[in-house]
Design an enzyme around this catalytic site. Structure first.
Site, PDB file in Angstrom:
ATOM      1  N   TYR A  97       0.864  -1.189   0.000  1.00 44.21           N
ATOM      2  CA  TYR A  97       0.000   0.000   0.000  1.00 44.21           C
ATOM      3  C   TYR A  97       0.896   1.233   0.000  1.00 44.21           C
ATOM      4  CZ  TYR A  97      -3.215   3.599   1.613  1.00 44.21           C
ATOM      5  OH  TYR A  97      -3.966   4.750   1.722  1.00 44.21           O
ATOM      6  N   GLU A 157      -3.397   7.570  -4.001  1.00 40.09           N
ATOM      7  CA  GLU A 157      -3.296   6.262  -3.355  1.00 40.09           C
ATOM      8  C   GLU A 157      -3.066   5.174  -4.398  1.00 40.09           C
ATOM      9  OE1 GLU A 157      -6.041   4.582   0.113  1.00 40.09           O
ATOM     10  OE2 GLU A 157      -6.876   4.151  -1.855  1.00 40.09           O
TER      11      GLU A 157
END
Ligand code: ADP
Ligand code: MG
Length: 387
Positions: A109, A197
């Protein structure tokens, strides 16, 4: 402002961030053509809606060849995708992104967010990729590594290496990753994003890094500096009531509950939503009618609020300062008559000339419930909707 995954990936590519090759399709046949042009091998068909959690909801499908890509697109286009981020109504899928399938070794992530309290951009990385980062933060916060960027300075390579080292990367992947994080930080700074993101950022079987998902939120207040970004807006992804409210100059955000709210001032509007919740009901919207709420504004506010079929009652909470309560009450009465409002109205007026304002409401012949305090108003409106 949000953009679609394919738009976010195009932007990332232009900043040198590796993303899979792909193309957009609005029909099953187009999906077939895109898959063919990518070599005819395995591809991923991905629903393009402004919401995450598509994978678990059937909005991401890995297929073996162009024929299967056509079938997957056929099923996806036109469907209402319901994910944990869309709300119960779901989102209509109008187009799909077809991209080359990647052999995944590990999912990480990576994000750059605006940390408002620190007044800096914050880079976050985690070895727990592909999952809901909120859940990771709650259950295993030690798996999230963060570092701030000093405004106006680049993210230094050592900062990126440190984050990725924490995620367990080494060697070539670590080197590639440090460069990738720097590019992502540059993108966030130059395009004035509030969130960029990549979830998941993937280490391939060959040991390379590639962004498999991409999400970007841009700061609306900075859009005037980025015409090329503003152009990416997809009006079909915006709630029609929110669009209409914007054209009226009203600050309106639609929510899931059934108590419509009309308030003057953003802070008071937030507090009003809080007291409604505390009284056991759910607000249907945020609506800041601004400081100069006159009859016209109130009428437009009613029009917007009542455009939401979930609304069962409306709470009007006005603090009269420069705008006097009697002027406002006259406006509310005229607007309620004009708009033929059928749902119960609870009104709380406080401030300059509030007694005169309440008298106007009481004598209007309309079915207003008046309240002296915010919590009293919230209790009364909760009683109406909860029966
Ligand atoms: P969402 O976050 O909306 O669920 P993602 O783009 O993250 O959508 O896709 C969900 C999952 O599908 C990813 O975690 C990844 O495992 C897989 N996936 C997505 N794109 C690809 C791709 N190009 N190649 C292989 N797997 C992919
Ligand atoms: Mg994702």
């Amino acid at each position: 402002m949000n953009v679609h995954e394919y738009q976010a990936k195009e932007l990332m590519r232009s900043f040198g961030i590796p993303v899979p090759e792909g193309g957009i399709a609005t029909s099953a046949d187009e999906a077939y053509e895109v898959a063919k042009s990518l070599g005819g091998g395995p591809v991923v068909v991905k629903a393009q809606v402004h919401a995450g959690g598509r994978g678990k909801a059937g909005g991401v499908k890995v297929v073996k060849n162009a024929e299967e890509a056509r079938d997957a697109a056929e099923k996806m286009i036109g469907m209402k995708l319901v994910t944990h981020q869309t709300g119960g109504e779901g989102k209509l899928v109008r187009k799909v992104y077809v991209e080359k399938a990647t052999d995944i070794d590990r999912e990480l992530y990576l994000a750059v967010v605006l940390d408002r309290s620190a007044e800096k951009l914050l880079v976050m990385a985690s070895p727990a990729g592909g999952m809901d980062i909120e859940a990771v933060a709650e259950k295993t916060p030690e798996k999230i590594f963060t570092t701030h960027i000093q405004p106006g300075l680049p993210l230094w390579a050592y900062q990126g290496r440190k984050l990725l080292f924490g995620c367990g990367l080494s060697g070539e992947a670590l080197k590639q990753g440090a460069k990738l994080i720097q590019s992502l930080a540059t993108l966030a700074w130059e395009k004035e994003t509030s969130l960029v993101e990549i979830n998941p950022l993937v280490v391939t079987k060959a040991g390379d890094l590639i962004a498999l998902d991409a999400k970007i939120n841009f700061d609306d207040s900075a859009l005037f500096r980025h015409a090329e970004i503003a152009e990416l807006k997809d009006p079909l992804e915006t709630d029609p009531l929110e669009l209409k409210a914007k054209s009226y100059g009203l600050n309106y955000i639609r929510l899931q509950g059934n108590v419509g709210t009309m308030v003057n001032g953003a802070g008071l509007a937030m507090a009003t939503m809080d007291v409604i919740k505390m009284a056991g009901a759910e607000p249907a919207n945020f609506l800041d009618a601004g400081g100069g709420a006159n009859e016209e504004m109130v009428s437009r506010g009613f029009e917007i609020i009542l455009g939401d079929p979930n609304v069962k009652a409306i709470l009007i909470n006005i603090f009269g300062g420069i705008l006097r309560c009697d002027t406002l009450a006259a406006g509310v009465v005229a607007a309620a008559k004009k708009m033929d409002v059928k749902v119960p109205l609870v009104v709380r007026l406080e401030g300059t000339n509030h007694e005169e304002g309440r008298r106007i409401l009481d004598e209007s012949g309309l079915d207003f419930t008046t309240a002296g305090t915010m919590s009293e108003a919230a209790d009364k409106v909760a009683e109406v909707v909860n029966g």
